[in-house]
Design a protein around this motif. Sequence first.
Motif, PDB file in Angstrom:
ATOM      1  N   LYS A  66       2.037 -12.758  -3.141  1.00  0.00           N
ATOM      2  CA  LYS A  66       2.333 -12.006  -2.572  1.00  0.00           C
ATOM      3  C   LYS A  66       3.400 -11.658  -3.742  1.00  0.00           C
ATOM      4  O   LYS A  66       4.834 -12.751  -4.237  1.00  0.00           O
ATOM      5  CB  LYS A  66       3.009 -11.881  -1.769  1.00  0.00           C
ATOM      6  CG  LYS A  66       2.262 -12.323   0.005  1.00  0.00           C
ATOM      7  CD  LYS A  66       3.361 -12.560   0.913  1.00  0.00           C
ATOM      8  CE  LYS A  66       4.063 -11.371   1.536  1.00  0.00           C
ATOM      9  NZ  LYS A  66       4.882 -11.235   2.416  1.00  0.00           N
ATOM     10  N   THR A  68       6.414 -10.828  -5.697  1.00  0.00           N
ATOM     11  CA  THR A  68       7.828 -11.364  -5.263  1.00  0.00           C
ATOM     12  C   THR A  68       8.888 -10.484  -6.349  1.00  0.00           C
ATOM     13  O   THR A  68       8.778 -10.651  -7.836  1.00  0.00           O
ATOM     14  CB  THR A  68       8.784 -12.015  -4.254  1.00  0.00           C
ATOM     15  OG1 THR A  68       8.332 -12.742  -6.145  1.00  0.00           O
ATOM     16  CG2 THR A  68       7.780 -12.498  -3.207  1.00  0.00           C
ATOM     17  N   GLN A 154      -1.312  -9.967  -3.471  1.00  0.00           N
ATOM     18  CA  GLN A 154      -0.166  -8.511  -2.701  1.00  0.00           C
ATOM     19  C   GLN A 154       0.581  -8.221  -3.746  1.00  0.00           C
ATOM     20  O   GLN A 154       1.508  -8.504  -3.675  1.00  0.00           O
ATOM     21  CB  GLN A 154       0.072  -8.847  -1.544  1.00  0.00           C
ATOM     22  CG  GLN A 154       1.059  -7.473  -1.201  1.00  0.00           C
ATOM     23  CD  GLN A 154      -0.825  -6.907  -0.202  1.00  0.00           C
ATOM     24  OE1 GLN A 154      -1.665  -7.423  -0.213  1.00  0.00           O
ATOM     25  NE2 GLN A 154      -0.654  -5.119   0.410  1.00  0.00           N
ATOM     26  N   GLU A 156       3.213  -5.228  -4.709  1.00  0.00           N
ATOM     27  CA  GLU A 156       4.372  -4.048  -4.226  1.00  0.00           C
ATOM     28  C   GLU A 156       4.279  -2.826  -5.302  1.00  0.00           C
ATOM     29  O   GLU A 156       4.158  -1.286  -4.288  1.00  0.00           O
ATOM     30  CB  GLU A 156       5.873  -5.223  -4.189  1.00  0.00           C
ATOM     31  CG  GLU A 156       5.110  -6.324  -3.270  1.00  0.00           C
ATOM     32  CD  GLU A 156       6.733  -6.226  -3.407  1.00  0.00           C
ATOM     33  OE1 GLU A 156       8.173  -6.366  -4.512  1.00  0.00           O
ATOM     34  OE2 GLU A 156       7.777  -7.693  -2.429  1.00  0.00           O
ATOM     35  N   TYR A 269       2.666 -17.700  -0.764  1.00  0.00           N
ATOM     36  CA  TYR A 269       1.589 -16.588  -0.413  1.00  0.00           C
ATOM     37  C   TYR A 269       1.065 -16.870   0.966  1.00  0.00           C
ATOM     38  O   TYR A 269       1.763 -17.618   1.337  1.00  0.00           O
ATOM     39  CB  TYR A 269       0.005 -17.655  -1.336  1.00  0.00           C
ATOM     40  CG  TYR A 269       0.145 -19.170  -0.739  1.00  0.00           C
ATOM     41  CD1 TYR A 269      -0.358 -19.779   0.024  1.00  0.00           C
ATOM     42  CD2 TYR A 269       1.037 -20.071  -2.476  1.00  0.00           C
ATOM     43  CE1 TYR A 269      -1.050 -20.725   0.396  1.00  0.00           C
ATOM     44  CE2 TYR A 269       1.184 -21.642  -1.914  1.00  0.00           C
ATOM     45  CZ  TYR A 269       0.007 -21.910  -0.883  1.00  0.00           C
ATOM     46  OH  TYR A 269      -0.138 -23.245  -0.998  1.00  0.00           O
TER      47      TYR A 269
END
Length: 270
Positions: A66, A68, A154, A156, A269
């Motif tokens: 992910k 960040t 993923q 953003e 993750y």
Amino acid sequence: MPRYLFPLQEDRSVERIFEFGLCLLLMIGMGAKPGLTADDPSKIRVEGTSDTAEASKNAQIRKVHKQTDGVVVVEAEDFSDADRQEHRKWYLTTTDITPDVQPDPDENHSKGAGGNAYLEILPDTRVTHADPLVKGVSFSNQGGQCSVLSYPIQFEEPGRYFVWVRMCCTGSEDNGLHVGIDGEWPESGARMQFTGHHGEWQWDSRQRTAKVHTGVLGQIWLDIETPGLHTVMFSMREDGFEFDRFMLTKEPNAMKSKNGSLGPPASPYK
């Protein structure tokens, strides 16, 4: 008492065993595996791997990293799939594990690697410029052709992300890599080139060109068109490559070239 004095009951145990065996054969023939079905996308099969010391040992569970704070940082060994490893494979090396694969002229470089673990493409047959170059085996100038690692991420935010890799090379023939996105291998991700301090871990983001064989800084990037789930991929250019971590950032000058720091913390993750 003779059995025929009791009401006869149909014994279907043999028939049930036969039916179960027939179903199992049909499943295998269709490519299914017991305990691993298409209904369970969190588990994926790693192609072409079997040795317990191989990098794929830790890649049975799908990991989605992910983004960040606009940055993605991933340990190389935290991949989710390894493919096209017919000739060269990614092997995990740690302080406790040294792959039993030859030839491999390098020593164990786990000291200084993130988490004391990294991946290496083996066997390493092209060590010097005088060694045979076998296209599609020990060398590939085409992204996605050999030894492909996949990392679901993923994102953003969409945009252009510059790709930095922390690696260790011991010569001029084990310092090349390709990077791609969602099954595509753009020119902006081709021929990542690393030079500098041999035998030491270092970050860089350079692309080898016809004019600059040592690589042009800031010329390696991936364009992410939409937010959401995408798959970043790395593939072999030269065997013997040692891969510790990578970082994706919109900042082209995120760090100094050839710096030996560990870099930012790894992204979470799930």
